[in-house]
Scaffold this motif. Structure first.
Motif, mmCIF file in Angstrom:
data_model
loop_
_atom_site.group_PDB
_atom_site.id
_atom_site.type_symbol
_atom_site.label_atom_id
_atom_site.label_comp_id
_atom_site.label_asym_id
_atom_site.label_seq_id
_atom_site.Cartn_x
_atom_site.Cartn_y
_atom_site.Cartn_z
ATOM 1 N N VAL A 275 0.833 -1.207 0.000
ATOM 2 C CA VAL A 275 0.000 0.000 0.000
ATOM 3 C C VAL A 275 0.868 1.257 0.000
ATOM 4 C CG1 VAL A 275 -1.755 1.313 1.265
ATOM 5 C CG2 VAL A 275 -1.867 -1.192 1.213
ATOM 6 N N ASP A 276 1.722 1.358 1.019
ATOM 7 C CA ASP A 276 2.592 2.532 1.148
ATOM 8 C C ASP A 276 3.841 2.350 0.306
ATOM 9 O OD1 ASP A 276 0.863 3.678 3.017
ATOM 10 O OD2 ASP A 276 1.813 2.586 4.663
ATOM 11 N N ARG B 177 19.200 5.117 -2.247
ATOM 12 C CA ARG B 177 19.624 3.720 -2.099
ATOM 13 C C ARG B 177 18.528 2.750 -2.516
ATOM 14 N NH1 ARG B 177 25.172 3.567 -1.051
ATOM 15 N NH2 ARG B 177 25.618 5.472 0.081
ATOM 16 N N GLN B 178 17.280 3.181 -2.363
ATOM 17 C CA GLN B 178 16.141 2.374 -2.780
ATOM 18 C C GLN B 178 15.095 3.321 -3.344
ATOM 19 O OE1 GLN B 178 15.155 -1.091 -2.903
ATOM 20 N NE2 GLN B 178 13.630 0.031 -4.084
ATOM 21 N N ASN C 284 7.239 -2.609 -1.598
ATOM 22 C CA ASN C 284 7.723 -3.860 -1.052
ATOM 23 C C ASN C 284 8.541 -3.622 0.218
ATOM 24 O OD1 ASN C 284 9.445 -6.155 -0.583
ATOM 25 N ND2 ASN C 284 8.865 -6.890 -2.623
ATOM 26 N N GLU C 285 7.992 -4.032 1.353
ATOM 27 C CA GLU C 285 8.653 -3.818 2.635
ATOM 28 C C GLU C 285 9.981 -4.567 2.728
ATOM 29 O OE1 GLU C 285 7.713 -4.528 7.348
ATOM 30 O OE2 GLU C 285 6.048 -3.989 6.019
ATOM 31 N N THR C 286 10.061 -5.739 2.138
ATOM 32 C CA THR C 286 11.307 -6.513 2.166
ATOM 33 C C THR C 286 12.436 -5.743 1.490
ATOM 34 O OG1 THR C 286 10.080 -8.595 2.189
ATOM 35 C CG2 THR C 286 12.383 -8.700 1.487
ATOM 36 N N SER D 278 17.428 -2.648 1.873
ATOM 37 C CA SER D 278 18.177 -1.420 1.636
ATOM 38 C C SER D 278 18.707 -0.841 2.948
ATOM 39 C CB SER D 278 17.288 -0.400 0.928
ATOM 40 O OG SER D 278 17.969 0.815 0.757
ATOM 41 N N LEU D 279 17.868 -0.800 3.956
ATOM 42 C CA LEU D 279 18.303 -0.296 5.259
ATOM 43 C C LEU D 279 19.425 -1.146 5.837
ATOM 44 C CD1 LEU D 279 14.852 0.591 6.860
ATOM 45 C CD2 LEU D 279 16.691 2.202 6.284
ATOM 46 N N ASP D 280 19.270 -2.459 5.780
ATOM 47 C CA ASP D 280 20.283 -3.348 6.348
ATOM 48 C C ASP D 280 21.633 -3.204 5.650
ATOM 49 O OD1 ASP D 280 18.469 -4.284 8.200
ATOM 50 O OD2 ASP D 280 17.963 -6.074 7.049
#
Length: 149
Positions: free
Chosen positions: A33-34, A48-49, A54-56, A61-63
């Protein structure tokens, strides 16, 4: 391979920022959704993203950021840069939330604090459906600077 959950990963300042950002995504992002976008800033702002539902991908990207900290900090330039990215690629019919995770230090921006705040207001917070949150991380967060931003 995800770094989430490994406490030694979060001992650095960037590690604490990654941990806080992952928690925000866990608590607020609605997968499918978001749309989220991950940008970093040191001497330059780097996406970076790109925007994704897609939350994954957002977590991945954060990791990947735990070893990214390097160079000066262009906090003010980068905040305005991210907002301009929203204008180019974001869905302007939906509310926007900008979360800046920082120690509040800016030591390399071309924009002054006053010019940054003017641009943030003009391009972002002037719209009542947009929200800006600044989260301080690290041992030496200057709460006065954080409040100003």
């Amino acid at each position: 391979m995800s770094n989430r959950g490994t406490e030694e990963t979060y001992e650095t300042q960037i590690g604490r920022a990654v941990k806080a950002s992952n928690e925000l995504v866990n608590n607020f992002h609605r997968d499918g959704v978001d749309r989220g976008c991950i940008a970093t800033f040191n001497n330059t702002m780097i996406i970076r993203q790109n925007f994704t539902e897609n939350e994954t991908l957002i977590h991945r990207s954060l990791d990947g950021l735990v070893d990214v900290a390097d160079g000066g900090t262009r906090l003010y330039d980068s905040m305005v840069g991210v907002i301009r990215t929203f204008h180019r690629y974001g869905n302007r019919t939906r509310p926007w939330v900008l979360v800046v995770v920082t120690d509040g230090d800016d030591n390399d921006s071309i924009l002054s604090y006053n010019r940054c705040i003017g641009e943030v207001s003009r391009l972002f917070t002037n719209d009542t459906s947009n929200f800006l949150f600044v989260l301080g991380v690290g041992d030496n967060v200057d709460s006065r600077k954080m409040e100003e931003v």
